[in-house]
Design an enzyme around this catalytic site. Structure first.
Site, mmCIF file in Angstrom:
data_model
loop_
_atom_site.group_PDB
_atom_site.id
_atom_site.type_symbol
_atom_site.label_atom_id
_atom_site.label_comp_id
_atom_site.label_asym_id
_atom_site.label_seq_id
_atom_site.Cartn_x
_atom_site.Cartn_y
_atom_site.Cartn_z
ATOM 1 N N ASP A 180 39.568 39.330 40.410
ATOM 2 C CA ASP A 180 40.494 40.204 41.130
ATOM 3 C C ASP A 180 41.884 39.572 41.160
ATOM 4 O OD1 ASP A 180 41.432 42.320 42.767
ATOM 5 O OD2 ASP A 180 39.546 42.372 43.882
ATOM 6 N N GLU A 228 36.313 50.209 44.556
ATOM 7 C CA GLU A 228 36.480 48.966 45.316
ATOM 8 C C GLU A 228 37.490 49.136 46.438
ATOM 9 O OE1 GLU A 228 38.350 45.004 46.308
ATOM 10 O OE2 GLU A 228 39.258 46.847 45.560
#
Length: 348
Positions: free
Chosen positions: A235, A212
């Site tokens: 997140d 990511e």
């Protein structure tokens, strides 16, 4: 709260493209929680939990995207004297890299090292030299082994910060809360559903994604494979509720709940989904705050844009001092994030 699991997740090294150890830890931890588990070609761990009631037609697919990687470095060169030159994988502020202890991860084992910028110490610097902030690529690692380092380290080995997980009152501190927080949430949310015997109608996909930090790469392939109806990007985000930053730039304030992520550089959340999660949070008395991040992105964008597209929103945890070895979250915000994810999955 299972902070011991979060500690183990945070202290396990996993650079972008080198998430193997984090993935192995997660695989052991989720045993019995999912109906299907597989690793895709990018290295993401794709987990499926089928509906717990009979559903007519195709069930709603809800995908949680939780990236495993942390910002790190790859070794680009080892000098004759055993100093390591590095290439950053992820966004570092070089002001935070001075005099750091690091872990050099190789095929033969892990080795301690120290990171400093190449060049003169302060005693022999000129006034102009003291003003210069080196770029991340100008830092080197000294393993204290001299020429022997050349026998142990090769190009492509990775280097992570080497700092312990800390509990400080209501705060949790680590060098890798971004984004082992999400890995923890992905595991603990499903564990909570399992232990409560929740009869959800949806098909739950939890993707523990790779790479990511270098462009949502694993999330893109994972989301394309799953083709979800709804994507939840799990997140961290900024908590700039500290001295020296204007209130309008805070993004989140710690202790005020999970972040309901509306927008960043990578996506704009589905507004109906934002309202749906918001209403559920109010109904369940789960504290939350809406968040917009001026720059940066997260895996929810990959779910939104996969194949023919999906509705997406972010569930985030405000983090002070992000992308440093002192990343800090409030355990109450973490609990709120867990509570909303469990509630949302349970109602679908």
């Amino acid at each position: 709260m299972n902070t011991e699991l979060l500690r183990r997740l945070c202290e396990t090294p996993g650079a972008p493209g080198h998430e193997t150890r984090v993935r192995a830890l997660i695989e052991k931890e989720i045993d019995g929680l999912f109906d299907e588990v597989r690793t895709d070609p990018m290295g993401s761990l794709l987990c499926v939990r089928k509906p717990r009631r009979k559903v007519k037609g195709d069930p709603l697919k809800i995908m949680l995207l939780c990236h495993m990687d942390e910002i790190a470095f790859l070794v680009t060169h080892v000098t004759e004297k055993g100093f390591l030159h590095l290439d950053p994988v992820g966004g570092f502020d070089p002001r935070n890299l001075f005099s750091r202890r690091v872990l050099v991860c190789t095929e033969s084992g892990d080795y301690k090292g120290v990171m400093n910028p190449a060049g003169k110490p302060i005693h022999i610097q000129s006034a102009e030299e003291r003003k210069k902030v080196p770029e991340p690529g100008e830092f080197i690692v000294d393993m204290g082994l001299g020429e022997k380092a050349r026998d142990l380290v090769q190009v492509g080995d990775f280097v992570v910060m080497d700092e312990p997980f800390l509990e400080m009152g209501e705060k949790l501190v680590s060098k890798a809360l971004d984004n082992r927080v999400a890995c923890w949430l992905g595991i603990e949310a499903i564990r909570a559903l399992e232990e409560a015997g929740t009869k959800h109608d949806c098909e739950i996909h939890v993707a523990f994604t790779a790479q990511e930090e270098v462009g949502l790469r694993g999330a893109r392939t994972a989301a394309y494979a799953v083709k979800p109806d709804i994507g939840l990007g799990i997140d961290t985000t900024l908590a700039c509720d500290t001295p020296g930053i204007g209130e309008h730039e805070a993004v989140t304030k710690q202790g005020e709940g999970f972040g309901l992520h509306v927008k960043d550089s990578s996506f704009i959340a589905d507004q109906a989904l934002v309202r749906e999660v918001e209403q559920l949070a109010k109904k369940k008395a789960i504290p939350y705050q809406r968040t917009i991040l001026a720059r940066g992105g997260q895996d929810g964008a990959a779910a939104q844009q996969a194949a023919a597209g999906a509705r997406a929103v972010g569930i985030v945890v405000g983090t002070r001092y992000i992308h440093t070895v002192t990343e800090m979250i409030d355990r109450n915000d973490l609990q709120a994030a867990l509570d909303i994810i469990v509630a949302y999955l349970g109602e679908n």
